[in-house]
Structure formats: structure tokens, C-alpha cells
Design a protein around this motif. Structure first.
Motif, mmCIF file in Angstrom:
data_model
loop_
_atom_site.group_PDB
_atom_site.id
_atom_site.type_symbol
_atom_site.label_atom_id
_atom_site.label_comp_id
_atom_site.label_asym_id
_atom_site.label_seq_id
_atom_site.Cartn_x
_atom_site.Cartn_y
_atom_site.Cartn_z
ATOM 1 N N VAL A 183 0.841 -1.202 0.000
ATOM 2 C CA VAL A 183 0.000 0.000 0.000
ATOM 3 C C VAL A 183 0.875 1.250 0.000
ATOM 4 O O VAL A 183 2.059 1.206 0.345
ATOM 5 C CB VAL A 183 -0.946 0.029 1.224
ATOM 6 C CG1 VAL A 183 -1.929 -1.124 1.184
ATOM 7 C CG2 VAL A 183 -0.159 0.027 2.534
ATOM 8 N N THR A 184 0.264 2.368 -0.384
ATOM 9 C CA THR A 184 0.977 3.645 -0.336
ATOM 10 C C THR A 184 0.705 4.395 0.971
ATOM 11 O O THR A 184 1.354 5.395 1.249
ATOM 12 C CB THR A 184 0.559 4.538 -1.508
ATOM 13 O OG1 THR A 184 -0.855 4.756 -1.464
ATOM 14 C CG2 THR A 184 0.921 3.882 -2.839
ATOM 15 N N ILE A 185 -0.229 3.915 1.761
ATOM 16 C CA ILE A 185 -0.541 4.538 3.056
ATOM 17 C C ILE A 185 0.627 4.289 4.007
ATOM 18 O O ILE A 185 1.160 3.180 4.068
ATOM 19 C CB ILE A 185 -1.827 3.922 3.648
ATOM 20 C CG1 ILE A 185 -2.981 4.017 2.653
ATOM 21 C CG2 ILE A 185 -2.199 4.608 4.964
ATOM 22 C CD1 ILE A 185 -4.171 3.143 3.011
ATOM 23 N N PRO A 186 1.053 5.304 4.768
ATOM 24 C CA PRO A 186 2.118 5.089 5.753
ATOM 25 C C PRO A 186 1.746 3.988 6.746
ATOM 26 O O PRO A 186 0.593 3.924 7.206
ATOM 27 C CB PRO A 186 2.227 6.446 6.456
ATOM 28 C CG PRO A 186 1.714 7.429 5.460
ATOM 29 C CD PRO A 186 0.625 6.714 4.716
ATOM 30 N N VAL A 187 2.701 3.131 7.073
ATOM 31 C CA VAL A 187 2.466 2.011 7.988
ATOM 32 C C VAL A 187 3.278 2.203 9.260
ATOM 33 O O VAL A 187 4.466 2.540 9.221
ATOM 34 C CB VAL A 187 2.823 0.669 7.317
ATOM 35 C CG1 VAL A 187 2.770 -0.483 8.322
ATOM 36 C CG2 VAL A 187 1.880 0.386 6.153
ATOM 37 N N ILE A 188 2.619 1.972 10.392
ATOM 38 C CA ILE A 188 3.259 2.014 11.708
ATOM 39 C C ILE A 188 3.224 0.599 12.269
ATOM 40 O O ILE A 188 2.167 -0.029 12.331
ATOM 41 C CB ILE A 188 2.537 2.990 12.654
ATOM 42 C CG1 ILE A 188 2.589 4.411 12.098
ATOM 43 C CG2 ILE A 188 3.140 2.940 14.054
ATOM 44 C CD1 ILE A 188 1.702 5.398 12.831
#
Length: 240
Positions: free
Chosen positions: A189-194
Motif C-alpha cells: 500500500v501507499t498509506i504510511p504504515v506504523i
């Protein structure tokens, strides 16, 4: 990569669970505000808060404890647990939270995630908690057949600020994070991952930082309370 100290709240106290089991809670501090101040004084840039009772109840339970932390610190805080409608989202953001984390509703009511992300840009994250690659909901008490990456991809165009991915079997177990699964999600995904679950030593943070996929941050709880991970040292290494 940002390091988020975790403050998990159960019955008004700071606790850590073992693999998500409410019956296996260790109390580390009975003053959440003091714990928040301590992390901030050590240089934390963010705090990660979880209303554990709220996650099971489906509505905020530890609101007083959360508010005491918000009153005690000036650094931004994100909160998950029991946030399942627009009124609760709006109420928390007005109260001073920088970011709300939507977990169960991301599975049960994805339209709410989209609505909230559009209404509050940059302030809505999706919490994906999983065992063996399958999403769990309602405080990790209910298993689903939903695949982690499939769920994350549903929100690619929703404008969510981040995905907080927790490997439940690593959470509180001090066994290291699931680097491979976290990296696979970040690449999908392009969403930032934590990353969350199992970060217990400096080497774990370095492994996440250098995993080959860009991670926005990592969450650690028990290791900071136990002294296995020094917050100031970890922050210095990540900044370097």
C-alpha cells in the motif's frame, strides 16, 4: 521513523497485555498522566494511547485517563479503542487528540472510515490487528476471515493518515516484531504504515527501519516499562 511509546489503559491504569489477553494484564503505572509526562520528558515526539476496556465495550471507557494525559503533555497523541461513530471521533479530536485510530469499524463499517477521513484530513488512522495474517476485531476477541493486505487496500484512496499494524501474537511477548509481515504490508500500500507488537530492543527498531520497505513508525510498550529499551537511546538511533 517515529517511535511511539504506548500507554495502554485498563480500569484507569497503565498496563500491558500478553498477546492481547485482558486476563494477562501487568500494571506498570496507576497514574496515566505521570506516565505520559515521563515519556514526553524523555524526548518522545508522539504517544500511542489505547482504551482497552473501550475496545471491548465499543465505546470510550477510560476517557478520564486519556484526558489526563492530554492535559499533561504538549506532544501529539493518537488513540484507539471504542471509537466507532462520528460523534466519538469528533469529540476526541475537539478534545485535543491529534489522531483517532479506527479498528473494528474498518471491518464492519468501512464507509465510516472514509467519511471520517474526508471530514478530518490527516487525523484518522486505521488499526489493523491480526493473527496469522487474519484481522481480529472487538479488542482482538473476534477472529475474521479478512486478510490484512486486502483490508488495507480498501482504504488506498480514502485519505487515511496511517495504518497501524499489530501482530497480536507478538504483542507484549517481548519476542520481536513480525518484520516480514509488516514490510509486506508496507510494500502493498501507499498509506504510511506504523508497526506494533513485539518491539522489545534496539535491534528490533533497526530491523524495522532497514526492512526494505518504508515504515512511518513503530510502537513499543512493555520494553520501555521493563527498561529493556531505553527511549532516549532509541530516539537518537532512529534520528541518526
Amino acid at each position: 521513523m517515529i517511535l511511539y511509546p504506548a500507554i495502554d489503559l485498563k480500569d484507569g491504569q497503565c498496563v500491558r497485555l500478553y498477546k492481547g489477553e485482558m486476563t494477562q494484564a501487568t500494571v506498570f503505572n496507576d497514574d496515566p498522566a505521570a506516565q505520559g509526562r515521563a515519556f514526553a520528558q524523555q524526548g518522545a515526539e508522539w504517544l500511542h494511547l489505547v482504551d482497552l476496556n473501550g475496545a471491548f465495550a465499543g465505546t470510550p471507557v477510560n476517557a478520564h485517563a486519556v484526558e489526563s494525559i492530554l492535559d499533561a503533555v504538549t506532544i501529539p497523541c493518537q488513540l484507539g479503542g471504542g471509537i466507532r461513530d462520528m460523534a466519538t471521533i469528533e469529540g476526541w479530536l475537539k478534545r485535543g487528540l491529534q489522531r483517532v485510530i479506527l479498528g473494528t469499524v474498518a471491518v464492519e463499517n468501512p464507509a465510516l472510515v472514509r467519511e471520517a477521513a474526508a471530514a478530518f484530513p490527516g487525523q484518522v488512522a486505521v488499526g489493523i490487528d491480526a493473527r496469522e495474517g487474519r484481522v481480529a476485531t472487538k479488542g482482538w476477541a473476534e477472529e475474521t476471515n479478512v486478510n490484512v493486505i486486502d483490508l488495507a487496500r480498501q482504504f488506498e484512496d480514502a485519505g487515511v493518515a496511517a495504518i497501524i499494524y499489530t501482530d497480536i501474537n507478538r504483542d507484549g511477548a517481548m519476542q520481536g516484531p513480525n518484520v516480514d509481515a509488516t514490510a509486506a504490508l508496507a510494500r502493498a500500500v501507499t498509506i504510511p504504515v506504523i508497526a506494533s507488537g513485539g518491539v522489545s530492543r534496539l535491534e528490533d527498531l533497526i530491523a524495522l527501519r532497514d526492512c526494505g520497505a518504508k515504515l512511518d513508525g513503530a510502537i513499543s510498550g512493555r520494553a520501555l516499562y521493563d527498561g529493556k529499551l531505553d527511549l532516549a537511546e532509541a530516539l537518537a538511533v532512529l534520528k541518526a
